[in-house]
Structure formats: C-alpha cells, structure tokens
Design an enzyme around this catalytic site. Structure first.
Site, PDB file in Angstrom:
ATOM      1  N   ARG A 133      -4.745  -5.570 -17.166  1.00 25.15           N
ATOM      2  CA  ARG A 133      -4.931  -4.117 -17.381  1.00 25.15           C
ATOM      3  C   ARG A 133      -5.238  -3.784 -18.844  1.00 25.15           C
ATOM      4  O   ARG A 133      -4.831  -2.728 -19.328  1.00 25.15           O
ATOM      5  CB  ARG A 133      -3.699  -3.323 -16.929  1.00 25.15           C
ATOM      6  CG  ARG A 133      -3.435  -3.374 -15.444  1.00 25.15           C
ATOM      7  CD  ARG A 133      -4.274  -2.344 -14.688  1.00 25.15           C
ATOM      8  NE  ARG A 133      -4.093  -2.489 -13.253  1.00 25.15           N
ATOM      9  CZ  ARG A 133      -3.276  -1.738 -12.524  1.00 25.15           C
ATOM     10  NH1 ARG A 133      -2.589  -0.773 -13.083  1.00 25.15           N
ATOM     11  NH2 ARG A 133      -3.185  -1.941 -11.234  1.00 25.15           N
ATOM     12  N   ARG A 159     -12.739   7.829 -18.812  1.00 26.60           N
ATOM     13  CA  ARG A 159     -12.337   8.187 -17.455  1.00 26.60           C
ATOM     14  C   ARG A 159     -12.575   9.672 -17.196  1.00 26.60           C
ATOM     15  O   ARG A 159     -13.031  10.069 -16.129  1.00 26.60           O
ATOM     16  CB  ARG A 159     -10.867   7.853 -17.247  1.00 26.60           C
ATOM     17  CG  ARG A 159     -10.495   7.849 -15.778  1.00 26.60           C
ATOM     18  CD  ARG A 159      -9.039   7.600 -15.598  1.00 26.60           C
ATOM     19  NE  ARG A 159      -8.364   8.872 -15.410  1.00 26.60           N
ATOM     20  CZ  ARG A 159      -7.266   9.025 -14.702  1.00 26.60           C
ATOM     21  NH1 ARG A 159      -6.702   7.987 -14.142  1.00 26.60           N
ATOM     22  NH2 ARG A 159      -6.719  10.192 -14.572  1.00 26.60           N
ATOM     23  N   ARG A 173      -4.895   3.099 -19.358  1.00 23.79           N
ATOM     24  CA  ARG A 173      -4.498   4.421 -19.865  1.00 23.79           C
ATOM     25  C   ARG A 173      -3.771   4.415 -21.195  1.00 23.79           C
ATOM     26  O   ARG A 173      -3.627   5.468 -21.809  1.00 23.79           O
ATOM     27  CB  ARG A 173      -3.633   5.124 -18.805  1.00 23.79           C
ATOM     28  CG  ARG A 173      -4.440   5.600 -17.623  1.00 23.79           C
ATOM     29  CD  ARG A 173      -3.547   5.909 -16.444  1.00 23.79           C
ATOM     30  NE  ARG A 173      -2.978   4.663 -15.948  1.00 23.79           N
ATOM     31  CZ  ARG A 173      -2.176   4.567 -14.894  1.00 23.79           C
ATOM     32  NH1 ARG A 173      -1.817   5.650 -14.243  1.00 23.79           N
ATOM     33  NH2 ARG A 173      -1.726   3.401 -14.501  1.00 23.79           N
ATOM     34  N   ASP A 222     -11.193  -2.533  -9.156  1.00 24.62           N
ATOM     35  CA  ASP A 222      -9.852  -2.523  -8.571  1.00 24.62           C
ATOM     36  C   ASP A 222      -9.835  -3.386  -7.322  1.00 24.62           C
ATOM     37  O   ASP A 222     -10.844  -3.500  -6.621  1.00 24.62           O
ATOM     38  CB  ASP A 222      -9.401  -1.099  -8.225  1.00 24.62           C
ATOM     39  CG  ASP A 222      -7.886  -1.048  -8.032  1.00 24.62           C
ATOM     40  OD1 ASP A 222      -7.171  -0.936  -9.041  1.00 24.62           O
ATOM     41  OD2 ASP A 222      -7.428  -1.168  -6.886  1.00 24.62           O
ATOM     42  N   TYR A 234      -1.601  -3.150   1.316  1.00 24.93           N
ATOM     43  CA  TYR A 234      -2.073  -1.774   1.068  1.00 24.93           C
ATOM     44  C   TYR A 234      -2.835  -1.233   2.278  1.00 24.93           C
ATOM     45  O   TYR A 234      -2.719  -0.055   2.621  1.00 24.93           O
ATOM     46  CB  TYR A 234      -2.970  -1.727  -0.176  1.00 24.93           C
ATOM     47  CG  TYR A 234      -2.191  -1.906  -1.462  1.00 24.93           C
ATOM     48  CD1 TYR A 234      -1.558  -0.833  -2.068  1.00 24.93           C
ATOM     49  CD2 TYR A 234      -2.071  -3.161  -2.058  1.00 24.93           C
ATOM     50  CE1 TYR A 234      -0.831  -0.991  -3.243  1.00 24.93           C
ATOM     51  CE2 TYR A 234      -1.345  -3.332  -3.226  1.00 24.93           C
ATOM     52  CZ  TYR A 234      -0.729  -2.242  -3.809  1.00 24.93           C
ATOM     53  OH  TYR A 234       0.003  -2.408  -4.962  1.00 24.93           O
TER      54      TYR A 234
HETATM   55  C1  LIG Z   1      -1.993  -4.138  -6.943  1.00 23.42           C
HETATM   56  C2  LIG Z   1      -3.238  -3.951  -7.780  1.00 23.42           C
HETATM   57  C3  LIG Z   1      -4.076  -2.803  -7.812  1.00 23.42           C
HETATM   58  N1  LIG Z   1      -5.101  -3.076  -8.704  1.00 23.42           N
HETATM   59  C4  LIG Z   1      -4.941  -4.313  -9.244  1.00 23.42           C
HETATM   60  C5  LIG Z   1      -3.799  -4.901  -8.651  1.00 23.42           C
HETATM   61  C6  LIG Z   1      -3.311  -6.324  -8.895  1.00 23.42           C
HETATM   62  C7  LIG Z   1      -2.614  -6.484 -10.180  1.00 23.42           C
HETATM   63  C8  LIG Z   1      -1.290  -5.781 -10.291  1.00 23.42           C
HETATM   64  O1  LIG Z   1      -0.350  -6.190  -9.590  1.00 23.42           O
HETATM   65  O2  LIG Z   1      -1.219  -4.838 -11.099  1.00 23.42           O
HETATM   66  C9  LIG Z   1      -5.807  -5.017 -10.195  1.00 23.42           C
HETATM   67  C10 LIG Z   1      -6.540  -4.242 -11.204  1.00 23.42           C
HETATM   68  N2  LIG Z   1      -6.599  -2.884 -11.388  1.00 23.42           N
HETATM   69  C11 LIG Z   1      -7.410  -2.592 -12.440  1.00 23.42           C
HETATM   70  C12 LIG Z   1      -7.954  -3.813 -12.931  1.00 23.42           C
HETATM   71  C13 LIG Z   1      -9.040  -3.842 -13.986  1.00 23.42           C
HETATM   72  C14 LIG Z   1      -9.051  -4.899 -14.952  1.00 23.42           C
HETATM   73  C15 LIG Z   1      -7.890  -4.959 -15.930  1.00 23.42           C
HETATM   74  O3  LIG Z   1      -7.967  -4.296 -16.995  1.00 23.42           O
HETATM   75  O4  LIG Z   1      -6.938  -5.721 -15.663  1.00 23.42           O
HETATM   76  C16 LIG Z   1      -7.383  -4.847 -12.193  1.00 23.42           C
HETATM   77  C17 LIG Z   1      -7.543  -6.350 -12.338  1.00 23.42           C
HETATM   78  C18 LIG Z   1      -7.714  -1.252 -12.967  1.00 23.42           C
HETATM   79  C19 LIG Z   1      -6.835  -0.139 -12.627  1.00 23.42           C
HETATM   80  N3  LIG Z   1      -6.313   0.181 -11.400  1.00 23.42           N
HETATM   81  C20 LIG Z   1      -5.623   1.359 -11.461  1.00 23.42           C
HETATM   82  C21 LIG Z   1      -5.682   1.832 -12.805  1.00 23.42           C
HETATM   83  C22 LIG Z   1      -5.105   3.148 -13.301  1.00 23.42           C
HETATM   84  C23 LIG Z   1      -6.052   4.198 -12.833  1.00 23.42           C
HETATM   85  C24 LIG Z   1      -6.150   5.359 -13.746  1.00 23.42           C
HETATM   86  O5  LIG Z   1      -6.921   5.305 -14.719  1.00 23.42           O
HETATM   87  O6  LIG Z   1      -5.464   6.344 -13.435  1.00 23.42           O
HETATM   88  C25 LIG Z   1      -6.441   0.901 -13.540  1.00 23.42           C
HETATM   89  C26 LIG Z   1      -6.836   0.988 -14.990  1.00 23.42           C
HETATM   90  C27 LIG Z   1      -4.972   2.067 -10.315  1.00 23.42           C
HETATM   91  C28 LIG Z   1      -4.254   1.248  -9.325  1.00 23.42           C
HETATM   92  N4  LIG Z   1      -4.751   0.174  -8.673  1.00 23.42           N
HETATM   93  C29 LIG Z   1      -3.774  -0.359  -7.846  1.00 23.42           C
HETATM   94  C30 LIG Z   1      -2.630   0.452  -7.951  1.00 23.42           C
HETATM   95  C31 LIG Z   1      -1.321   0.212  -7.204  1.00 23.42           C
HETATM   96  C32 LIG Z   1      -2.934   1.474  -8.849  1.00 23.42           C
HETATM   97  C33 LIG Z   1      -2.061   2.645  -9.185  1.00 23.42           C
HETATM   98  C34 LIG Z   1      -1.000   2.305 -10.144  1.00 23.42           C
HETATM   99  C35 LIG Z   1      -1.472   2.530 -11.539  1.00 23.42           C
HETATM  100  O7  LIG Z   1      -2.010   3.623 -11.774  1.00 23.42           O
HETATM  101  O8  LIG Z   1      -1.275   1.646 -12.375  1.00 23.42           O
HETATM  102  C36 LIG Z   1      -3.940  -1.550  -7.006  1.00 23.42           C
END
Ligand SMILES: Cc1c2[nH]c(c1CCC(=O)O)Cc1[nH]c(c(CCC(=O)O)c1C)Cc1[nH]c(c(CCC(=O)O)c1C)Cc1[nH]c(c(C)c1CCC(=O)O)C2
Length: 343
Positions: free
Chosen positions: A24, A37, A28, A74, A151
C-alpha cells in the site's frame, strides 16, 4: 546495467542492503495520493484511469526512492471482471453483489472474458514500464483465490470469513467451482500484466490464516501452486512472491510446496523464526509492523535494524508485515529507508 536489486534478491542473491518497497505504498497517508484520487472522483475510477493509476504508482517512487513499484489497482477488480458488481463505501470498505449459491457461481464469466473489464489495468502497466526509473522493478499482483472468494461470498470484508467458511462447508461443489473460476481468471489477469510489462507478480492471500488443517493445503497451497505453475509455463523467467498472511506454521515449506520464489511474512512471526524456518528455502519478504510507520522514533530505527540483521544471512526483500495505514507519517517512511540503507 546491473540487474535490479529486487530481481537479484528474488533470484536468491544475498545482498548487503536488501531492496525495499511497502505494501500500500501508494495510498491515503500521502497528500499527493489524496489529491489524485480527488481528481479521479473515487477509488474505482482511479483504478480504471490508466494515466492517474500510473501517476499514483509513481508518487512513492519519486518521494522515497523505493526499489520497486507495485501497480496501483485492487484485488477486487477480478470479481468485478467476473460479473459481480463492486462499489466502495467511504469509511467502510468494499461491497460486492454476493455470489453465494450454485446458480450465481455458474453465471460468472470465464477465464479470458475478464480482459474486457481489466484492459485499462494492462494499459497502466504499459505506461509504468515506460516511465519507471531503470533501476526500479515493477510488481503486478492479484488476490489469491481464497481471499477473493471470501469477499465474493460475503459481499464485503468479514472479521472471521464466516460466510465463506459456511459456503465451503455447506455446498462444497459450488465452492470448488467458484475457486476454479477465480483461479482461471487470476491466471489470465496476471499473465496479461506480465505481457504488458510487469516483471514480478505477487499473490495476496490476506485471509490464508483462517484456513486450518487440510483446508490450508486445498485452498491456499493448491490454488497458488496451480497459478504459479501455469504462469511459469507461459513466462519461464517470472519470479512470484506469495503472501499467505498469518499462515503461521503454514509458512514453513510454502515456497517449495507452491513454486513461489519468495514468501512474504506478516509481523505475527519474528524475523528470527522467519530466517530459521522460511528463509532456509529461499527469499523472504517482510516484516516490519505497520504501526511503526505511525509511531516512528528510536523504536522504528531499532526494529528496522533488527529485521535487516536477522535476515542478513540470506535473500531478503525489506517490507512491512501488512499494508501501511492512512494515519502513517511519510517522515517515518523516509526514516525507515534511511536506516535500512545506512548499514
Ligand atoms: C484484501 C485486499 C484488498 N486490496 C488488496 C488486498 C490484499 C492486501 C491486504 O490484505 O491489504 C490489495 C491492494 N489494494 C491496493 C493495492 C495497490 C498497490 C499498493 O500500493 O499496495 C493493493 C496491492 C490499493 C487500495 N485498495 C484500497 C485502498 C484505499 C482506497 C481509498 O483510496 O480510499 C487502496 C489504496 C481499498 C480496499 N481494497 C480492499 C479493501 C478491504 C479495501 C478497503 C480498506 C481500505 O480502505 O484500506 C481489498
């Protein structure tokens, strides 16, 4: 030019300073991410707008000088490409149209049909492979089938993956069909990322820790093995990082069992344990607790040195044990890298 540090570590080389990136890392906690964003309108539009997705992928590289960039996308785009509606509720997280019976599973799209939805992601990869500095490796990724299934079945994130366990135990034929559909789609998706320019791929099995006994073998090890074998048949030089998060004892032998080149460790295990039980088989990635990116200070410095030293006897990719959180301070990320590289 000498090969990129990440590629050297993944090939099994022990380096004086390990390559570093963060899960990540585009997110944010960075004001420039929040600004982009906002420009995109929402998170999914950001994922599907190649210029902007490439821009946020590059932001942490410019700001901190990481050794690798991870594609901005994602894991839940695959369910969407399979036909399950996806949306994000601000402050809460993802929501999907639940796929929780045999009929809904049978209606999902098949393998190569996912490209229609996912083609903007391949365009992001193409832009990145042109624009990244020549010493920075590009990592593509997907969710592992079990995590994606959790999910899809619940229609949202769940603390204990209860709905997915209930579906697996209650209608194993439908569950197996769902796992097979996700596995096929994941192979197509990752293979297309590699064709577009991804040099490494990572499989995120964030909820692998809830699979116990035989289930861990069947739903974490076996799908990873199948995906990795098929990817390597198509792209023989491709290194793969696997992340069976919170697998505990399941980490032991995971690389051998799946064919992964590197196993990413979460921070529930100590680096000493990881070196002894996992790094003996090859490269490991990890495993600084993400909370250090919030709290910083001497504890951060000490822990970066501790992890680096514990893994210094073998191939290592420095990373967090899970994703960086929105309340992290970017100054702490800079301090982490400075400490790591100061020797
Ligand atoms: C389970 C999972 C998800 N997504 C991901 C996983 C596996 C890794 C982990 O366990 O964290 C993987 C993921 N999600 C994102 C990336 C991009 C690359 C990186 O920077 O790592 C990667 C590799 C961007 C993201 N994916 C998400 C964001 C936040 C979105 C925003 O900008 O509001 C980002 C940058 C949203 C997301 N996406 C997901 C959830 C549960 C959420 C909401 C929770 C949260 O907001 O952190 C599903």
């Amino acid at each position: 030019m000498a090969e990129k540090l990440l590629m050297r570590a993944l090939a099994g080389e022990t380096l004086p300073v390990p390559p570093a990136w963060m899960m990540r890392q585009a997110g944010r906690y960075l004001p420039e991410y929040r600004a982009t964003r906002e420009k995109a309108g929402d998170f999914l539009s950001l994922c599907y707008t190649p210029d902007l997705a490439a821009e946020v992928t590059l932001q942490p590289i410019r700001r901190f000088g990481f050794d690798a960039a991870i594609l901005f996308a994602d894991i839940l785009l695959v369910p969407q490409a399979l036909g399950a509606d996806l949306w994000f509720v601000t402050g809460e997280g993802p929501r999907l149209e639940p796929v929780d019976d045999h009929r809904k599973v049978a209606l999902l799209k098949r393998g190569e049909d996912v490209h229609e939805t996912l083609s903007p992601i391949y365009e992001t990869v193409r832009i990145l492979s042109r624009e990244l500095p020549s010493d920075v490796a590009l990592i593509g990724f997907a969710g592992a089938p079990w995590t994606v299934a959790t999910y899809m079945i619940a229609g949202r994130g769940t603390p204990d993956q209860g709905p997915a366990h209930a579906f697996k135990d209650g209608d194993s034929a439908a569950f197996e069909m769902l796992m097979a559909r996700i596995t096929e789609a994941t192979i197509e998706y990752l293979s297309a990322q590699v064709e577009a320019g991804a040099e490494v791929v990572k499989l995120f099995d964030s909820w692998a820790g809830s699979l116990k006994g035989d289930d861990f073998q069947r739903y974490a090890v076996d799908p990873a093995k199948r995906i990795i074998a098929e990817l390597k048949a198509r792209h023989p030089e491709l290194p793969v990082i696997a992340f069976p998060r919170e697998a505990g004892e399941g980490y032991v032998g995971f690389a051998k069992a799946t064919g992964a080149d590197c196993v990413a460790l979460d921070n529930s295990v100590t680096p000493e344990w990881g070196a002894e039980h996992v790094q003996v088989d090859g490269c490991v990635q990890g495993n600084l607790a993400p909370t250090h990116m919030v709290t910083g200070g001497q504890a951060l410095v000490d822990e970066v040195r501790h992890i680096r030293d514990a893994f210094s006897g073998g191939p290592h990719v420095f990373n967090l044990g899970h994703g960086i959180t929105p309340d992290a301070d970017p100054e702490n990320v800079a301090l982490m890298l400075e400490t790591l590289r100061a020797g």
